[in-house]
Design a protein around this motif. Structure first.
Motif, PDB file in Angstrom:
ATOM      1  N   TYR A   1      46.398  42.593  43.232  1.00 20.43           N
ATOM      2  CA  TYR A   1      45.328  41.653  42.329  1.00 20.43           C
ATOM      3  C   TYR A   1      46.405  40.444  41.810  1.00 20.43           C
ATOM      4  CZ  TYR A   1      47.675  43.675  38.110  1.00 20.43           C
ATOM      5  OH  TYR A   1      48.808  43.975  37.235  1.00 20.43           O
TER       6      TYR A   1
ATOM      7  N   TYR B   1      37.217  37.186  36.787  1.00 23.87           N
ATOM      8  CA  TYR B   1      37.327  38.439  37.733  1.00 23.87           C
ATOM      9  C   TYR B   1      38.189  39.391  37.115  1.00 23.87           C
ATOM     10  CZ  TYR B   1      34.882  35.032  40.424  1.00 23.87           C
ATOM     11  OH  TYR B   1      33.902  33.806  41.000  1.00 23.87           O
TER      12      TYR B   1
ATOM     13  N   ALA C   1      35.105  41.555  37.836  1.00 24.02           N
ATOM     14  CA  ALA C   1      35.454  42.280  39.091  1.00 24.02           C
ATOM     15  C   ALA C   1      36.111  43.717  38.930  1.00 24.02           C
ATOM     16  CB  ALA C   1      36.018  41.360  40.100  1.00 24.02           C
TER      17      ALA C   1
ATOM     18  N   TYR D   1      38.627  41.070  45.948  1.00 25.19           N
ATOM     19  CA  TYR D   1      37.677  39.925  45.652  1.00 25.19           C
ATOM     20  C   TYR D   1      37.586  39.206  46.811  1.00 25.19           C
ATOM     21  CZ  TYR D   1      42.360  37.932  44.250  1.00 25.19           C
ATOM     22  OH  TYR D   1      43.508  37.594  43.995  1.00 25.19           O
TER      23      TYR D   1
ATOM     24  N   ARG E   1      31.743  39.323  47.226  1.00 23.93           N
ATOM     25  CA  ARG E   1      33.092  39.768  47.105  1.00 23.93           C
ATOM     26  C   ARG E   1      33.130  41.255  47.760  1.00 23.93           C
ATOM     27  NH1 ARG E   1      36.235  35.480  45.479  1.00 23.93           N
ATOM     28  NH2 ARG E   1      35.021  34.226  44.305  1.00 23.93           N
TER      29      ARG E   1
END
Length: 261
Positions: free
Chosen positions: A30, A36, A51, A91, A234
Protein backbone atom coordinates in the motif's frame (compact mmCIF):
# COMPACT_ATOMS: atom_id res chain seq x y z
CA UNK A 1 20.14 -49.19 3.44
CA UNK A 2 17.95 -48.09 0.52
CA UNK A 3 14.97 -47.96 2.85
CA UNK A 4 16.85 -45.53 5.12
CA UNK A 5 17.75 -43.34 2.14
CA UNK A 6 14.14 -43.23 0.96
CA UNK A 7 13.00 -42.48 4.49
CA UNK A 8 15.53 -39.64 4.74
CA UNK A 9 14.41 -38.17 1.39
CA UNK A 10 10.75 -38.46 2.37
CA UNK A 11 11.40 -36.80 5.74
CA UNK A 12 13.36 -33.99 4.08
CA UNK A 13 10.59 -33.32 1.54
CA UNK A 14 7.95 -33.41 4.26
CA UNK A 15 9.96 -30.96 6.36
CA UNK A 16 10.47 -28.65 3.36
CA UNK A 17 6.79 -28.66 2.44
CA UNK A 18 5.80 -28.02 6.04
CA UNK A 19 8.29 -25.15 6.34
CA UNK A 20 6.96 -23.60 3.12
CA UNK A 21 3.37 -23.91 4.36
CA UNK A 22 4.28 -22.21 7.63
CA UNK A 23 6.25 -19.38 5.98
CA UNK A 24 3.69 -18.67 3.24
CA UNK A 25 2.20 -15.22 3.74
CA UNK A 26 0.78 -12.66 1.31
CA UNK A 27 2.47 -9.27 1.36
CA UNK A 28 -0.16 -6.56 0.91
CA UNK A 29 1.43 -3.45 -0.58
CA UNK A 30 0.00 0.00 0.00
CA UNK A 31 0.93 3.63 -0.12
CA UNK A 32 -0.72 6.65 1.43
CA UNK A 33 -3.59 7.74 -0.80
CA UNK A 34 -6.56 9.51 0.77
CA UNK A 35 -9.46 8.87 0.73
CA UNK A 36 -8.58 5.23 -0.05
CA UNK A 37 -5.75 4.75 2.46
CA UNK A 38 -5.25 7.31 5.24
CA UNK A 39 -1.99 7.22 7.18
CA UNK A 40 -1.45 7.94 10.86
CA UNK A 41 1.82 9.84 10.44
CA UNK A 42 2.84 9.42 14.09
CA UNK A 43 2.67 5.62 13.80
CA UNK A 44 3.49 5.40 10.07
CA UNK A 45 0.56 3.04 9.78
CA UNK A 46 -2.59 2.98 7.66
CA UNK A 47 -5.57 3.41 9.98
CA UNK A 48 -8.51 4.51 7.82
CA UNK A 49 -9.83 5.00 4.31
CA UNK A 50 -12.73 3.88 2.12
CA UNK A 51 -10.61 1.15 0.52
CA UNK A 52 -8.66 0.23 3.65
CA UNK A 53 -11.81 -0.60 5.65
CA UNK A 54 -12.99 -3.04 2.99
CA UNK A 55 -9.50 -4.44 2.31
CA UNK A 56 -8.94 -5.11 6.00
CA UNK A 57 -12.28 -6.89 6.33
CA UNK A 58 -11.68 -8.95 3.17
CA UNK A 59 -8.28 -10.10 4.42
CA UNK A 60 -9.46 -10.76 7.97
CA UNK A 61 -12.69 -12.57 7.11
CA UNK A 62 -11.10 -14.69 4.37
CA UNK A 63 -8.55 -15.91 6.95
CA UNK A 64 -5.60 -15.69 4.55
CA UNK A 65 -2.16 -15.12 6.05
CA UNK A 66 -0.94 -11.62 5.23
CA UNK A 67 1.18 -8.67 6.27
CA UNK A 68 1.14 -5.02 5.17
CA UNK A 69 4.13 -3.27 3.60
CA UNK A 70 4.31 0.36 2.52
CA UNK A 71 6.21 0.84 -0.76
CA UNK A 72 5.70 3.02 -3.87
CA UNK A 73 3.15 1.78 -6.39
CA UNK A 74 5.70 1.34 -9.19
CA UNK A 75 7.73 -1.06 -7.04
CA UNK A 76 4.56 -2.91 -6.03
CA UNK A 77 3.58 -3.46 -9.65
CA UNK A 78 7.08 -4.58 -10.61
CA UNK A 79 7.19 -7.07 -7.71
CA UNK A 80 3.90 -8.55 -8.85
CA UNK A 81 5.24 -8.88 -12.38
CA UNK A 82 8.51 -10.45 -11.16
CA UNK A 83 6.44 -13.08 -9.33
CA UNK A 84 9.10 -13.96 -6.76
CA UNK A 85 6.87 -13.77 -3.69
CA UNK A 86 3.12 -13.90 -2.95
CA UNK A 87 2.07 -10.23 -2.96
CA UNK A 88 -0.87 -7.99 -3.87
CA UNK A 89 -1.79 -4.37 -4.51
CA UNK A 90 -5.36 -3.72 -3.43
CA UNK A 91 -6.64 -0.74 -5.44
CA UNK A 92 -5.75 -1.36 -9.08
CA UNK A 93 -7.64 -1.35 -12.36
CA UNK A 94 -7.93 -4.63 -14.24
CA UNK A 95 -6.86 -4.77 -17.88
CA UNK A 96 -5.80 -7.39 -20.42
CA UNK A 97 -2.08 -6.60 -20.19
CA UNK A 98 -2.05 -7.05 -16.42
CA UNK A 99 -4.10 -10.25 -16.61
CA UNK A 100 -1.25 -11.87 -18.54
CA UNK A 101 1.01 -11.91 -15.47
CA UNK A 102 -1.22 -11.30 -12.44
CA UNK A 103 -4.22 -12.76 -10.63
CA UNK A 104 -7.21 -10.52 -9.86
CA UNK A 105 -9.97 -10.79 -7.32
CA UNK A 106 -13.50 -9.69 -8.02
CA UNK A 107 -13.97 -5.90 -7.82
CA UNK A 108 -14.73 -4.73 -4.29
CA UNK A 109 -15.14 -0.95 -4.76
CA UNK A 110 -16.53 1.31 -7.47
CA UNK A 111 -15.15 4.82 -7.93
CA UNK A 112 -16.75 7.89 -9.41
CA UNK A 113 -15.73 8.73 -12.96
CA UNK A 114 -12.27 9.97 -13.90
CA UNK A 115 -12.07 13.77 -14.31
CA UNK A 116 -9.59 16.45 -15.39
CA UNK A 117 -8.35 18.70 -12.56
CA UNK A 118 -7.12 22.17 -13.50
CA UNK A 119 -6.93 25.72 -12.16
CA UNK A 120 -10.09 27.78 -12.51
CA UNK A 121 -8.17 30.54 -14.30
CA UNK A 122 -6.31 28.26 -16.74
CA UNK A 123 -7.28 29.74 -20.09
CA UNK A 124 -5.61 26.95 -22.06
CA UNK A 125 -8.33 24.42 -21.22
CA UNK A 126 -11.40 26.65 -21.33
CA UNK A 127 -12.21 26.12 -25.00
CA UNK A 128 -11.50 22.38 -25.03
CA UNK A 129 -14.48 20.04 -25.13
CA UNK A 130 -12.68 16.75 -24.55
CA UNK A 131 -9.37 15.12 -23.67
CA UNK A 132 -8.31 14.64 -27.30
CA UNK A 133 -8.57 18.38 -27.95
CA UNK A 134 -6.53 19.08 -24.81
CA UNK A 135 -3.76 16.59 -25.63
CA UNK A 136 -3.61 17.73 -29.26
CA UNK A 137 -2.16 21.01 -27.96
CA UNK A 138 1.47 20.41 -26.96
CA UNK A 139 1.45 23.65 -24.99
CA UNK A 140 -0.86 21.99 -22.46
CA UNK A 141 1.06 19.85 -19.98
CA UNK A 142 -0.46 17.08 -17.86
CA UNK A 143 1.05 16.00 -14.53
CA UNK A 144 0.76 12.22 -14.16
CA UNK A 145 1.96 9.72 -11.59
CA UNK A 146 4.51 7.06 -12.50
CA UNK A 147 2.91 3.62 -12.28
CA UNK A 148 -0.70 4.78 -12.63
CA UNK A 149 -3.07 3.71 -15.37
CA UNK A 150 -6.24 5.66 -16.11
CA UNK A 151 -8.52 3.07 -17.65
CA UNK A 152 -8.36 1.63 -21.16
CA UNK A 153 -9.88 4.51 -23.13
CA UNK A 154 -8.02 7.37 -21.42
CA UNK A 155 -4.69 5.51 -21.31
CA UNK A 156 -5.07 4.79 -25.03
CA UNK A 157 -5.56 8.50 -25.76
CA UNK A 158 -2.53 9.39 -23.61
CA UNK A 159 -0.43 6.84 -25.47
CA UNK A 160 -1.58 8.04 -28.89
CA UNK A 161 -1.10 11.77 -28.33
CA UNK A 162 1.80 11.87 -25.85
CA UNK A 163 3.46 8.44 -25.99
CA UNK A 164 2.38 7.79 -22.41
CA UNK A 165 4.13 4.96 -20.54
CA UNK A 166 3.19 4.23 -16.93
CA UNK A 167 6.75 3.19 -16.11
CA UNK A 168 8.42 6.20 -17.79
CA UNK A 169 10.83 3.78 -19.47
CA UNK A 170 12.83 6.06 -21.76
CA UNK A 171 13.08 9.50 -23.32
CA UNK A 172 10.93 8.47 -26.28
CA UNK A 173 7.96 8.14 -23.97
CA UNK A 174 5.93 10.73 -22.08
CA UNK A 175 6.52 13.71 -24.34
CA UNK A 176 5.17 16.96 -22.88
CA UNK A 177 4.15 15.18 -19.67
CA UNK A 178 5.40 15.94 -16.16
CA UNK A 179 5.87 12.51 -14.56
CA UNK A 180 6.14 12.30 -10.77
CA UNK A 181 6.17 9.71 -7.99
CA UNK A 182 4.68 12.18 -5.48
CA UNK A 183 1.35 11.56 -3.77
CA UNK A 184 -1.87 13.01 -5.21
CA UNK A 185 -1.98 15.93 -2.79
CA UNK A 186 1.47 17.04 -3.93
CA UNK A 187 0.40 16.71 -7.56
CA UNK A 188 -2.45 19.13 -6.86
CA UNK A 189 0.07 21.49 -5.24
CA UNK A 190 2.12 21.33 -8.44
CA UNK A 191 -0.94 22.62 -10.30
CA UNK A 192 -1.18 25.54 -7.88
CA UNK A 193 2.50 26.28 -8.56
CA UNK A 194 1.95 26.16 -12.36
CA UNK A 195 4.24 23.16 -12.87
CA UNK A 196 1.63 21.72 -15.22
CA UNK A 197 -1.85 22.45 -16.55
CA UNK A 198 -3.94 19.52 -15.42
CA UNK A 199 -3.97 16.10 -13.81
CA UNK A 200 -6.39 13.16 -13.77
CA UNK A 201 -8.10 11.46 -10.83
CA UNK A 202 -11.46 9.97 -9.87
CA UNK A 203 -13.99 12.61 -8.84
CA UNK A 204 -14.42 11.25 -5.31
CA UNK A 205 -10.67 11.58 -4.76
CA UNK A 206 -10.71 15.23 -5.88
CA UNK A 207 -13.78 15.90 -3.72
CA UNK A 208 -11.88 14.64 -0.68
CA UNK A 209 -9.06 17.11 -1.27
CA UNK A 210 -11.24 20.16 -1.86
CA UNK A 211 -13.04 19.37 1.39
CA UNK A 212 -9.79 19.20 3.35
CA UNK A 213 -7.77 22.03 1.75
CA UNK A 214 -9.26 25.54 1.22
CA UNK A 215 -6.57 26.38 -1.36
CA UNK A 216 -7.67 23.51 -3.53
CA UNK A 217 -11.36 24.41 -3.33
CA UNK A 218 -10.67 28.11 -4.06
CA UNK A 219 -8.30 27.62 -6.98
CA UNK A 220 -8.98 24.23 -8.59
CA UNK A 221 -11.91 22.87 -10.55
CA UNK A 222 -12.67 19.82 -12.67
CA UNK A 223 -13.86 18.99 -16.17
CA UNK A 224 -15.54 15.77 -17.25
CA UNK A 225 -13.89 13.46 -19.78
CA UNK A 226 -16.39 12.44 -22.51
CA UNK A 227 -13.99 9.75 -23.78
CA UNK A 228 -13.84 8.05 -20.37
CA UNK A 229 -16.64 5.53 -20.75
CA UNK A 230 -15.59 2.71 -18.39
CA UNK A 231 -16.77 2.33 -14.84
CA UNK A 232 -13.82 2.43 -12.42
CA UNK A 233 -13.56 -0.66 -10.25
CA UNK A 234 -10.89 -1.49 -7.68
CA UNK A 235 -9.47 -5.01 -7.41
CA UNK A 236 -6.77 -6.90 -5.56
CA UNK A 237 -4.04 -7.46 -8.15
CA UNK A 238 -1.71 -10.28 -7.06
CA UNK A 239 1.37 -12.12 -8.22
CA UNK A 240 0.80 -15.67 -9.41
CA UNK A 241 2.63 -16.87 -6.30
CA UNK A 242 -0.61 -16.10 -4.45
CA UNK A 243 -2.58 -19.33 -4.27
CA UNK A 244 -5.76 -19.59 -6.31
CA UNK A 245 -7.53 -20.90 -3.22
CA UNK A 246 -6.67 -17.63 -1.41
CA UNK A 247 -8.06 -15.59 -4.29
CA UNK A 248 -11.23 -17.69 -4.03
CA UNK A 249 -11.46 -17.11 -0.27
CA UNK A 250 -11.14 -13.36 -0.77
CA UNK A 251 -13.74 -13.44 -3.55
CA UNK A 252 -16.27 -15.09 -1.24
CA UNK A 253 -15.88 -12.22 1.25
CA UNK A 254 -15.87 -9.58 -1.50
CA UNK A 255 -19.30 -10.78 -2.67
CA UNK A 256 -20.62 -9.80 0.77
CA UNK A 257 -18.85 -6.47 1.33
CA UNK A 258 -18.26 -4.84 -2.04
CA UNK A 259 -19.66 -1.42 -2.95
CA UNK A 260 -20.51 -1.36 -6.65
CA UNK A 261 -23.61 0.86 -6.74
Amino acid sequence: MMFKIYLYIFSFLLFSLNSFAQSYKITIYYEERPPYFILDSSKQKIVDGIAFKKVNKILTDSKVKYEYEQIPIIRSLQNIKDNKIPCCVTYTYKNKMREEYARFTLPYLKDKRLVIITKKNNEKLKGANNLIEILSDNNITPILKVGYTYGTSVTGILQKYRGYSIFNLNDQKNKNIVMTSQIQEDILKKLLENEGDFTLMPLNEFQYYIQTNPNFSDILTYKTIPESTEEIYRHFMCSKKVKIIDISKMNEVIKKVRSLN
